[in-house]
Write a protein that holds these residues in place. Sequence first.
Motif, short mmCIF file in Angstrom:
data_model
loop_
_atom_site.label_atom_id
_atom_site.label_comp_id
_atom_site.label_asym_id
_atom_site.label_seq_id
_atom_site.Cartn_x
_atom_site.Cartn_y
_atom_site.Cartn_z
N VAL A 143 42.34 105.29 75.71
CA VAL A 143 41.71 105.08 77.02
C VAL A 143 41.74 106.39 77.81
O VAL A 143 40.76 106.80 78.43
CB VAL A 143 42.44 103.96 77.80
N THR A 144 42.89 107.06 77.75
CA THR A 144 43.06 108.31 78.50
C THR A 144 42.25 109.44 77.88
O THR A 144 41.47 110.12 78.56
CB THR A 144 44.54 108.69 78.58
N LEU A 193 37.79 100.88 82.26
CA LEU A 193 37.96 99.45 82.00
C LEU A 193 37.85 98.72 83.34
O LEU A 193 38.70 98.89 84.21
CB LEU A 193 39.34 99.25 81.37
N LEU A 250 40.13 100.80 85.55
CA LEU A 250 41.14 101.66 84.96
C LEU A 250 40.42 102.79 84.23
O LEU A 250 39.74 102.54 83.24
CB LEU A 250 41.99 100.82 84.00
N GLN A 296 35.53 93.77 81.39
CA GLN A 296 36.36 92.67 80.89
C GLN A 296 36.02 91.44 81.70
O GLN A 296 36.37 91.34 82.87
CB GLN A 296 37.84 93.02 81.04
N LEU A 340 49.39 95.28 79.35
CA LEU A 340 48.89 95.21 80.73
C LEU A 340 48.57 93.76 81.12
O LEU A 340 48.14 92.97 80.29
CB LEU A 340 47.61 96.03 80.87
N ASP A 396 50.86 102.82 73.34
CA ASP A 396 50.35 101.49 73.64
C ASP A 396 51.08 100.92 74.85
O ASP A 396 52.29 101.15 75.03
CB ASP A 396 50.57 100.56 72.44
N MET A 397 50.35 100.21 75.69
CA MET A 397 50.96 99.59 76.87
C MET A 397 50.45 98.16 77.00
O MET A 397 49.27 97.89 76.75
CB MET A 397 50.61 100.35 78.14
N LEU A 427 39.26 93.38 72.30
CA LEU A 427 39.30 94.50 73.24
C LEU A 427 39.75 95.78 72.55
O LEU A 427 39.14 96.85 72.73
CB LEU A 427 40.22 94.15 74.42
N LEU A 441 38.70 85.86 80.24
CA LEU A 441 40.02 85.73 80.87
C LEU A 441 41.07 85.59 79.78
O LEU A 441 40.98 84.72 78.92
CB LEU A 441 40.04 84.52 81.79
N GLY A 442 42.05 86.47 79.82
CA GLY A 442 43.14 86.39 78.86
C GLY A 442 44.43 86.71 79.56
O GLY A 442 44.45 87.01 80.76
N GLY A 443 45.51 86.67 78.84
CA GLY A 443 46.80 86.98 79.44
C GLY A 443 47.13 88.45 79.27
O GLY A 443 46.24 89.30 79.31
N ASP A 444 48.37 88.78 79.09
CA ASP A 444 48.76 90.17 78.87
C ASP A 444 48.18 90.66 77.56
O ASP A 444 48.10 89.93 76.58
CB ASP A 444 50.30 90.27 78.82
N MET A 445 47.77 91.90 77.54
CA MET A 445 47.24 92.50 76.32
C MET A 445 47.82 93.89 76.14
O MET A 445 47.98 94.63 77.10
CB MET A 445 45.71 92.61 76.39
N THR A 446 48.08 94.24 74.89
CA THR A 446 48.60 95.56 74.56
C THR A 446 47.44 96.46 74.17
O THR A 446 46.72 96.19 73.22
CB THR A 446 49.62 95.46 73.42
N LEU A 447 47.27 97.53 74.94
CA LEU A 447 46.10 98.40 74.77
C LEU A 447 46.50 99.79 74.32
O LEU A 447 47.56 100.29 74.68
CB LEU A 447 45.34 98.52 76.10
N PRO A 448 45.63 100.43 73.55
CA PRO A 448 45.89 101.81 73.09
C PRO A 448 45.57 102.79 74.23
O PRO A 448 44.47 103.35 74.28
CB PRO A 448 44.93 101.97 71.90
N MET A 449 46.53 102.98 75.12
CA MET A 449 46.26 103.76 76.33
C MET A 449 45.97 105.22 76.02
O MET A 449 45.32 105.91 76.80
CB MET A 449 47.42 103.64 77.32
N MET A 450 46.47 105.72 74.88
CA MET A 450 46.16 107.10 74.53
C MET A 450 44.65 107.27 74.34
O MET A 450 44.07 108.26 74.80
CB MET A 450 46.91 107.50 73.26
#
Lengths: 343, 343, 343, 343
Positions: A278-279, A285, D285, A264, D273, D270-271, A249, A267-276
Amino acid sequence: MRALVVHAAKDLRADDWQDEAPGPGQVLVRTAAGGICGSDLHYYHHGGFGTVRLKEPMVLGHEVSGRVAELGAGVTGLAPGDLVAINPSRPCGACRYCREGTPNHCMDMRFYGSAMPFPHIQGAFREALVVDAAQCVKAEGITAGEAAMAEPLSVALHAIRRAGPLLGKRVLVTGCGPIGVLTVLAARRAGAAEIVATDIEDQPLTHAMTAGADRAVNVMKEADALAGYGADKGHFDLLCEASGAQAALVAGIGALRPRGVVVQLGLGGDMTLPMMQVTAKELELRGSFRFHEEFPLAVEMIAKGLIDVKPLITHTIGFDDAVKAFELAGDRSRVMKAQIAFN
Amino acid sequence: MRALVVHAAKDLRADDWQDEAPGPGQVLVRTAAGGICGSDLHYYHHGGFGTVRLKEPMVLGHEVSGRVAELGAGVTGLAPGDLVAINPSRPCGACRYCREGTPNHCMDMRFYGSAMPFPHIQGAFREALVVDAAQCVKAEGITAGEAAMAEPLSVALHAIRRAGPLLGKRVLVTGCGPIGVLTVLAARRAGAAEIVATDIEDQPLTHAMTAGADRAVNVMKEADALAGYGADKGHFDLLCEASGAQAALVAGIGALRPRGVVVQLGLGGDMTLPMMQVTAKELELRGSFRFHEEFPLAVEMIAKGLIDVKPLITHTIGFDDAVKAFELAGDRSRVMKAQIAFN
Amino acid sequence: MRALVVHAAKDLRADDWQDEAPGPGQVLVRTAAGGICGSDLHYYHHGGFGTVRLKEPMVLGHEVSGRVAELGAGVTGLAPGDLVAINPSRPCGACRYCREGTPNHCMDMRFYGSAMPFPHIQGAFREALVVDAAQCVKAEGITAGEAAMAEPLSVALHAIRRAGPLLGKRVLVTGCGPIGVLTVLAARRAGAAEIVATDIEDQPLTHAMTAGADRAVNVMKEADALAGYGADKGHFDLLCEASGAQAALVAGIGALRPRGVVVQLGLGGDMTLPMMQVTAKELELRGSFRFHEEFPLAVEMIAKGLIDVKPLITHTIGFDDAVKAFELAGDRSRVMKAQIAFN
Amino acid sequence: MRALVVHAAKDLRADDWQDEAPGPGQVLVRTAAGGICGSDLHYYHHGGFGTVRLKEPMVLGHEVSGRVAELGAGVTGLAPGDLVAINPSRPCGACRYCREGTPNHCMDMRFYGSAMPFPHIQGAFREALVVDAAQCVKAEGITAGEAAMAEPLSVALHAIRRAGPLLGKRVLVTGCGPIGVLTVLAARRAGAAEIVATDIEDQPLTHAMTAGADRAVNVMKEADALAGYGADKGHFDLLCEASGAQAALVAGIGALRPRGVVVQLGLGGDMTLPMMQVTAKELELRGSFRFHEEFPLAVEMIAKGLIDVKPLITHTIGFDDAVKAFELAGDRSRVMKAQIAFN
C-alpha cells in the motif's frame, strides 16, 4: 396492515402493524416491491452481524417502491397512483456532517431496518408506509421491481463516485452479489475501458458478464488468476471490493498499479493488509458507505435506460411467502436479487 | 511519393515528396485514411489562424491511420500489414512539462501539420510516413476510417477527463462539429445523466442526437433556449464549449449551477465574459488542449465498441480529389467529418 | 440604540434603531468593533454597485465583533462578557446548496448589509445585535479589532481553499487591499514557496511585504514587471486575483504556467480574456465567493497566532465619527483597514 | 577515496573505493554531510529489512550534501565550491511511470544505498561522488548539515502533498522520528490548524513540540489519550502515520472523522486494520513513498527560512567515527538525526 418483523434469528413473522396517516409534508405509500438485501439476511439468519444485534423485534427492509395512496398537507408534485422509489436514508439535516454535505455520516441517521441504535429503526417491509415527500422519487415508465432496485444501485453509484473519474480506467470488481454486479454496471456506465470481475461462485459471474464485464474469474477454480495482473507493478487503476473478504482485498491490492485506488464497499471485519505494498505503490484505499444524493439519480439512470437492472431481479415472491423468499435469497448459486411483491 | 502541401491560402497541391526509410525504433506506414480537421481547413482557406501563419509550404494533416509496410531495427509488437492509428503528438520527453506527465504542454512539441514554430512541423497527409513505433497503436477489427478518428476522439476524451467525474452529471455541449459530437459521445460514455447540445446549424444537431444527446437546440432558431436553465442559479454541472464562440460560452455560463465547470476546448480569440457570474457562482473554467495518453485509449474504446465513431464519417474522398475534399469539408450543413482515402 | 444607516449615496446617518431581545437559541451582543469593507464603501459613495442598488435605507456592516450581553433560552457555551466574532453569513440550511455543503450559494441567504434582495438585508453596524448563537465564535485572547477581522480573513481562507494544495507553490496576488493582503497571509500560511504581489499604489504593497510577500510590484511604475514571468510558458502556479481589474487578470494569465490556477475573488464586471492562452495552457479559472465554514477557522488561526491580522488595522475610529471613518476608509494611499469602535 | 560499506549486519567498514571522473553532464562533488537514515540503520543492525537483504557489500547513505569539485563537459549553472544538496532519486525517465509524472514509481529506479535490486545500488556515503548535474540543487546560505536534511524533508513534503490541502485541518502525526518531526514541520507550514503528535519515547515528542505541535502524547504513558478524539465519529481530518506500527495506525483510525485521510509513510509489514471503521467512516488511506520533484523544493524551503530543520540535527560525527555514529544513531532516547561530517 401487516409488516415483516424479525423477532430473532430464523424467526420472521408477518405481524399486524399499526396504520398511520400522513402528516404535513408526508405521503402514504402502498408498498409494491421490496428487495431483500444482505443485511436483511444477516438479521434473519443470525440475528445481526458483528456487534450489531437485535434487541427487540424489528421490521426488515429498505429497498422498496410503492404507489402513492394519500397526500399529507402541503405536498406538491406527487399524485395518488404515482409509482415512487422510496429513499430509506433519513438524515437529520442539522448535524455537522449533514451541513457539510455528507448526510450518509449523519450523527442521527434513521436508515430503515437498522438495529444499530436502540430503539431500532423500523424497516420498510410493511404493506403501507408513511414517508416524507422528500423521500419519494417518481419512477415513471419502469416497473415496481426496477424502482426497488434504486436503493442498491445508489450504493453502487456512490461507490463509483468515490472512485473519481473512470473514463478509460481498468477496473477490478471482487464479489459479484447484487452490489458487485451493480458496480460492474455503474463502472461500465462511467466509462471504464476494462472490467474484470471475480467471485467464488459461477452464477454471480454470469451476471457480471451480462452486466458488461470483459472477464469473469471464479477464484475458487483459478486461484492464481489475478497474479498475472501484478506484473510491471500492477495493472488495474481501481479495485471495487464488494465481497468484504480479506482474501479478495489482498489479491486485488497486488493487482493494482501504483497510485491505484481501492473502493471498499463490502462490509467486513478486521483485515490483515500488506501495508508495504500500500505504501510503496502509494495506493489509496477509500471506504464507501451507503449513499444519499445518488438515490434520485439511480431512478433517473434506470428510467432513461442508462443502466439496466432488470437482469438482476431473478426472483419475485408474494408477501405471503416472505419466509420462503428469505430462505431462497441466501442461495448465491441461484439467486441474484429476490424481491417481495406486496399486495 | 506524394504529399498534400498547402503553399498559401487556397493553394493546396499534391506535391512529390521524398521517400524515407525507417531507422531504429521506427516504422514505415502506408497511409490509409486521413481526416480533415478544422485547423487543416484554416490553413487551406486562410493560410493560418490568429497569429499562426504559414511562412513556408507545409504538408497538412494529423488524423491518420495506415498499414505497417516496413519495420526499422529493434521494433517489436508490430508486423507488416497491421492497421495502425498514428499518434500525431510527438513531445520531447525531456522538458519539465513532459517530466511532470503533461506532454501536451511540451516545450518542444512536434505535432503534425503545425505552422506554430518555424521551420513548420510537416503534416501526415503523405502517401507514406516514417513514424516512431511508439506513435503506432494497433487498430484490430476496425476500419481505417475509424482508426483515423482516434485523433479527434482523443481530443474529446481529454476534454472529458479534464471535466472530472461525470457519472450522473448534467452536461451542456456548445458547438457540434466533430469535436463537439465526439464530446457528446464521450460524455455519454462517461456516465452523464443528461446532455443538451447546441449549434447554429441543424445537421450537426442531428449528429448530436445520434451520439446520445437528450436534447439538441439550434440557437439561431431558439435564441433563448438556454435561458430557462438559469433558474434557481442554474442547471448544468458541466459546459463543454466546443465552438470557440463567445456567445456560446456566455450563454453556457448563465446556465451553469454554482460550482459548475466549463471545459473550454474550442479555440477562439479574446472573449468578454461575465466575471461577476463566474465569481459569484464559483464556476471553474478549464482549458483543454489536445491530448496525449488518451490516444491509445481512443483506439481501444472504438475497437471495443464502447464509442461508435462511424456515424460521424459522412464523406470519404480519394486522394486524387483532395482539393475537392477540402472544399467540401467546410460545408457544415452537409459534412460532419470528411476523410481522404489514400492509395 | 443607534445604527449606521445609508439612505442614499453620501447620505450616512446614525439613526435610532429598535432594540431587540434574544429569542430561544439567540444571543444579544453589544457591538465592539466593525470593519468597513469595500462593499460598505460602494453603498456609501455610489448607492450600490453594478445592478445592486439601494431601494430603501439600509444598515451597513458585516465585519463585526462584540461582547455577549444576554442569552436567550437554551443557549449554552456562551456567557455574558464573552468577546465573540459574529458570522454575518446566515444561510437557510434547507435549500439544495445548503444541503450539498455549499451554504455560500444558499438560495435564501441573509448576509448582513446587502441590498441584493428586497427588502434589503439589514447590516450589523448597530450598537447591539440579536444573533443566533451559532453565529458567535468565541474570541479568547485577542482584541475586538482582531475578532472583527475574522470576516475578511474568512474570505481569504475560502479563496486559498478554492486554490487547492499550496505547499511549495508559486503564487501571484494582484490587488493588495485588505482582501489581497489577507490572501498573502493565507497563502504564506498554506505553504506557498514564493509570493509576488502587485498593486497600483505603494502603501498596500508595503502591507503585502509585511504579510510575507517575497516581492511587491507597483504595476503603475513597472508596467512590464510581470512579462518576464511569462518565459518558458509561465512561472506561477496560482494567481489570486483580488483587484477585480481586467488588466490584472490578463497580466496574471500571461504569467501562469500550464495547468496554473486563477482564483478570482475580486468582484468586477465583464472582462475580456485571452481565451487562447486559457485553452492552450489549460489554465483553470475558479470563482471564489464569500465563505461559510471558514469563519470559526479564521478566529482560531488569529487566536493561535498562526495568522497575524493586527498590522492591517491601520485606523480605529469612534462610532460618533463614523461618517469621517467612511470618508477616510476610501483612501488607499493611507488606509488598509479602518474599523469603527462602538461605544 | 574511502566509502562506508556495510558487509553484513554489524560489519560496517571504511573501505577504499575507486575514484571517478565526471562525464558529460556530470559533476564531481566532495561530500560534506551525510545523514543516517532508518534504512541505513536496518542494513547496519540487521543486514536488511523484511525481504530486502544484503547479498553483497554495499555503500550506505542517501542523505548527502557536498561541494562541487569538478564539472563535466556541458554543465552550466554550477561552479566549483558550490554547496549542493544531492538528490538520491535517479529514475530512468523513460518508463511508463516516469512519463506519467510519478518517477518515484520508476520501474528502473537507482536510489542510493538500496539492496532491493541485485547488483545493489551503491550509496552516497563516499568521500566524493560523481553525480548528474540534475541531481544537484544549489544550497546557498545554509549549512552542509541543513542541505543534507533536504532528503528526509522531501519525504515529509511528499507525504503532506499526498494529503491534499491542509489549511485549517486537524492533524495527528504518529511516530516522531526525523520523518515524523519533519512531517509536523511540513504540516504546520502547510497551514494545519491543530497538530497532535504521538510517540513511545519522550525525547522525540520534545522535538515535535519544538517543530510546532500543539500537543505531544507519549502513548506508552497515556495509553488512552487518543480515545477521547473518537467522540462524535472522530476529530482529526488527517493522520500522518510515520511509525510503521500497527497500533499507531489502528488508534489513529479511531480518532479520524468521517472522510478523514490517512497518509501512511512509515514502512511496516502486514497490519490488521478495522475495515468496518474504514468503510463506515469512508476514510481514505493513502500510501506515500519517497519523493522526487519535492527535492529542490525542500532546499528552497530551508533556504528561505520557511522550514527550520536545524533543531533536528542533534549529533554531527566525523567520518573516522562513522561506526560510532551508527551505534549512536539508533538510540531514540537521545538522538533525533545523526549526521556524518566528511573530510
